[in-house]
Design a protein around this motif. Structure first.
Motif, PDB file in Angstrom:
ATOM      1  N   SER A 122       0.830  -1.203   0.000  1.00  0.00           N
ATOM      2  CA  SER A 122       0.000   0.000   0.000  1.00  0.00           C
ATOM      3  C   SER A 122       0.862   1.249   0.000  1.00  0.00           C
ATOM      4  O   SER A 122       0.540   2.244  -0.665  1.00  0.00           O
ATOM      5  N   VAL A 128       1.041   4.522  -2.885  1.00  0.00           N
ATOM      6  CA  VAL A 128       0.879   5.964  -2.661  1.00  0.00           C
ATOM      7  C   VAL A 128       2.215   6.679  -2.698  1.00  0.00           C
ATOM      8  O   VAL A 128       2.297   7.883  -2.379  1.00  0.00           O
ATOM      9  N   GLU A 164       2.343  10.120  -4.364  1.00  0.00           N
ATOM     10  CA  GLU A 164       1.758  11.233  -3.595  1.00  0.00           C
ATOM     11  C   GLU A 164       2.667  11.645  -2.457  1.00  0.00           C
ATOM     12  O   GLU A 164       2.816  12.832  -2.144  1.00  0.00           O
ATOM     13  N   ILE A 167      -4.607   2.633   1.987  1.00  0.00           N
ATOM     14  CA  ILE A 167      -4.394   3.715   1.022  1.00  0.00           C
ATOM     15  C   ILE A 167      -5.152   4.960   1.463  1.00  0.00           C
ATOM     16  O   ILE A 167      -4.633   6.081   1.420  1.00  0.00           O
ATOM     17  N   ASN A 168      -6.391   4.745   1.929  1.00  0.00           N
ATOM     18  CA  ASN A 168      -7.182   5.876   2.407  1.00  0.00           C
ATOM     19  C   ASN A 168      -6.459   6.601   3.533  1.00  0.00           C
ATOM     20  O   ASN A 168      -6.344   7.832   3.553  1.00  0.00           O
ATOM     21  N   THR A 217      -3.216   8.316   2.404  1.00  0.00           N
ATOM     22  CA  THR A 217      -3.541   9.517   1.636  1.00  0.00           C
ATOM     23  C   THR A 217      -3.979  10.645   2.552  1.00  0.00           C
ATOM     24  O   THR A 217      -3.566  11.798   2.398  1.00  0.00           O
ATOM     25  N   ASN A 218      -4.830  10.301   3.514  1.00  0.00           N
ATOM     26  CA  ASN A 218      -5.259  11.309   4.489  1.00  0.00           C
ATOM     27  C   ASN A 218      -4.066  11.922   5.194  1.00  0.00           C
ATOM     28  O   ASN A 218      -3.976  13.146   5.361  1.00  0.00           O
ATOM     29  N   CYS A 267      -1.074  12.055   4.211  1.00  0.00           N
ATOM     30  CA  CYS A 267      -0.339  12.870   3.253  1.00  0.00           C
ATOM     31  C   CYS A 267      -0.973  14.248   3.110  1.00  0.00           C
ATOM     32  O   CYS A 267      -0.299  15.270   3.133  1.00  0.00           O
ATOM     33  N   HIS A 268      -2.289  14.278   2.976  1.00  0.00           N
ATOM     34  CA  HIS A 268      -2.989  15.548   2.844  1.00  0.00           C
ATOM     35  C   HIS A 268      -2.878  16.401   4.087  1.00  0.00           C
ATOM     36  O   HIS A 268      -2.988  17.631   4.016  1.00  0.00           O
TER      37      HIS A 268
END
Lengths: 123, 532
Positions: free
Chosen positions: B370, B374, B377, B407-408, B411-412, B414-415
């Motif tokens: 996973s 990502v 990103e 991944i969710n 990604t979170n 990361c954001h």
């Protein structure tokens, strides 16, 4: 002397929408603001003739932005039109939204939007 | 006229014990009755203090009485015990008088030992009788018929204890029995007795009577009818039992029952109220959720539609479209369609979670995979990654879904770190705490954690700005998002939680004291008996 292009400030966090709007409404001088927190500052700099406000935005919603604008002595007379996706079919037929502001329901054709802008511009 | 010789005779003859003592209490002279009664010859008494012979328990009383004599009171009488020569004691009843000028005390004593014994025996007998009487709770009465009418009634002696009246009272006063019955119970008693007249054996009846002492007692009257060979009623025996205690007990039980019933009713009511309130709350929350869902869907679908609508408008205008603008328009429209599609898809995932495809999976490779997905990103956001993997057993997981979750979350994270930072992923194995086992709200799989069972813990921490405390409780709500429109549907965490719930695991998000947020996922290790 070229025709005066009315200045429209669009405050909406949906970048795709504001980009295409700028293309579609080339008759106007459009300023996009995708960050509602910056809306007041941008409005002060841009001095729009009309402000289009999205309602549902992160951190600050359209209502708050409208309140801030109305509270600003420089901007208080600028007409505000809400642009909102959160309207049922019933509500779309209404004329006014909360606070008595005029609104336009998304999705909207460029023509309809232009008509709405014309109606609400002070001149 | 009396003369000394007469006195002498009487003194010697008297059956009662006579003595003369001085004021110090010493015997001066005793008559023969002393030896007859107590066994001491004269010599052993004369010159000795009386007190020596008196029972220790009676000495004080005796001395007090003797002191009144010395004070000038004329006569005294008292009872005390004197010790016999053989060591036993006898009860004596005294009369004594003092003569002042002579400083002498004249006394006469009578042996009342037998009397005392009799008194004692009588008292004990009375006590026994009273106890016996008190324990009598039943008696039998017999009614004799003559020509089908009551001729006479005889009452057993126990009636005294039960009713306070003795048998003679009943014989003398035939109405006494009826008068004894409590007025409120009389109709029932009469009706009961009437059954006999109708030829039926009456059932036992319980009713109240007034005891002679005025108290109300409960009795049970049970009759046995007697017939002659011709089938005529010749009489009946009645057994009357005092059932006051039982009735009082029954009443107490009834009262307690009533109180319990009331308490139960109150509890049930308050329970019902509570359940009702809970249902209302759940309904309200559901409505809120539905409302939120509906608004979320509207927003997430209408915005892409708005883009499409605007794009169509642009495309419809012939002259203004040039190539770079055209590709912009088409790209935005394409993106909008994809976004709307993704949101609806997510929504369906949330509403109708599909069956999990569970297999024995190793978590560490899944996390690494996973992270790779990502990676792009992460590098773009200048986020560094640190991992620390413990020794983990395999878990029963739906690999695709868990990958989606990871991944969710990556990604979170990361954001949350737009200007870069550190994403730390750690795993370890431990046993589930009781607290973890206790939470099963929102559980859909029915396969919760058991306290003490082995679990795998995954922690994903970032060094972003964290989440405002106000928002944390709502973080898993559908369409709740802190991101601008277009960046995430607001369903990412909702779907993540759904997936974890289906696996029977737990997910928790909180702020780290050192800054940033940490997501903790707890998943069951492979259970041999798992049938998910």
């Amino acid at each position: 002397m070229p025709d005066y292009k009315a200045k429209i400030l669009i405050v909406d966090d949906e970048t795709g929408f504001t980009k295409l709007m700028k293309v579609a409404l080339s008759a106007y001088d459009i300023c996009e603001e995708n960050n509602p927190a910056m809306a007041l500052e941008t409005a002060r700099k841009f001095r729009p003739d009309l402000i289009l406000l999205d309602v549902i935005m992160p951190e600050i919603d359209g209502g708050d932005v409208a309140a801030r604008i109305k509270a600003d002595p420089m901007l208080q007379y600028v007409p505000i039109v809400f642009l909102t996706a959160i309207v049922s079919n019933k509500e779309t037929s209404q004329q006014r939204l909360f606070g008595g502001y005029p609104f336009v329901a998304k999705p909207v054709t460029p023509e309809k939007l232009m008509e709405c802008i014309k109606q609400n511009l002070a001149f | 006229m009396w003369d000394e010789k007469d006195m002498e005779h009487f003194f010697e003859l008297s059956l009662d014990m006579l003595c003369i003592a001085d004021c110090d209490g010493y015997f001066k002279r005793v008559n023969p009755a002393w030896e007859r009664t107590l066994g001491y010859p004269k010599q052993e008494l004369v010159g000795r203090p009386c007190i020596d012979f008196i029972h220790p328990d009676d000495r004080e009383t005796t001395m007090r009485e003797a002191a009144s004599l010395a004070r000038g009171l004329d006569t005294i009488s008292l009872e005390n015990r004197y010790r016999c020569q053989d060591g036993s004691y006898k009860w004596l009843s005294w009369n004594a008088k003092s003569l002042f000028p002579q400083q002498l005390i004249y006394a006469a004593a009578r042996d009342i030992t037998e009397q005392k014994r009799t008194e004692d025996a009588l008292r004990k007998s009375e006590e026994r009788y009273k106890e016996l009487l008190a324990s009598i709770t039943d008696y039998i009465y017999t009614v004799h018929f003559q020509n089908e009418t009551v001729a006479f009634t005889s009452h057993g002696p126990g009636c005294l204890a039960v009713t306070g009246y003795n048998p003679e009272d009943y014989t003398k006063d035939p109405d006494l029995w009826y008068r004894m019955v409590h007025p409120d119970d009389r109709p029932a008693v009469v009706a009961n007795a009437a059954k006999m007249a109708a030829g039926e054996a009456p059932p036992p009846i319980e009713h109240r009577i007034f005891h002679r002492d005025g108290a109300i007692r409960w009795v049970r009257n049970q009759r046995v009818l007697r017939y002659n060979p011709q089938g005529e009623l010749t009489g009946y025996d009645g057994l009357v039992s005092d059932i006051t205690l039982r009735k009082e007990g029954e009443e107490q039980v009834q009262q307690v029952n009533m109180r319990l019933r009331h308490a139960l009713a109150r509890l049930t009511r308050s329970d019902e109220e509570r359940i009702y309130a809970q249902m209302r709350l759940i309904e309200a929350e559901k409505l809120q959720t539905v409302g939120r869902l509906a608004s979320g869907v509207a927003h997430e679908v209408k915005n892409p539609l708005a883009v499409l609508q605007m794009g169509l408008g642009c495309l419809a205008k012939p002259s203004d479209t040039d190539t770079p603008q055209l590709s912009l328009i088409l790209k935005e429209m394409g993106d909008a369609v994809n976004r709307a599609n993704a949101v609806v898809g997510d929504l369906l995932d949330f509403a109708f979670p599909t069956e999990l495809d569970l297999r024995e999976t190793e978590i560490e490779p899944l996390i690494r995979k996973s992270l790779l997905l990502v990676r792009h990103e992460l590098t773009a956001a200048k986020v560094k990654v640190a991992t620390a993997f413990g020794n983990l057993p395999s878990c029963s997981l739906d690999e695709n879904k868990i990958e989606q979750v990871l991944i969710n979350l990556f990604t979170n994270a990361c954001h949350a770190m737009p200007k870069g930072g550190l994403l730390a992923v750690t795993t370890r194995q431990r046993s589930a705490t009781a607290q973890e086992a206790g939470t099963d709200e929102g559980d859909r799989s029915g396969a919760c954690l058991r306290a003490g069972e082995q679990v795998v813990v995954i922690e994903i921490a970032d060094t972003g700005s964290g989440i405002s405390e106000k928002q944390i409780p709502r973080i898993f709500d559908p369409f709740f998002t802190t991101k601008p429109t277009g960046m995430g549907s607001g369903l990412g965490l909702t779907v993540t939680k759904t997936i974890i719930d289906l696996h029977g695991g737990l997910i928790d998000i909180r702020n780290r004291p050192e800054g940033g947020a940490v997501v903790t996922i707890v998943l069951k290790c492979e259970r041999k008996d798992a049938r998910l």
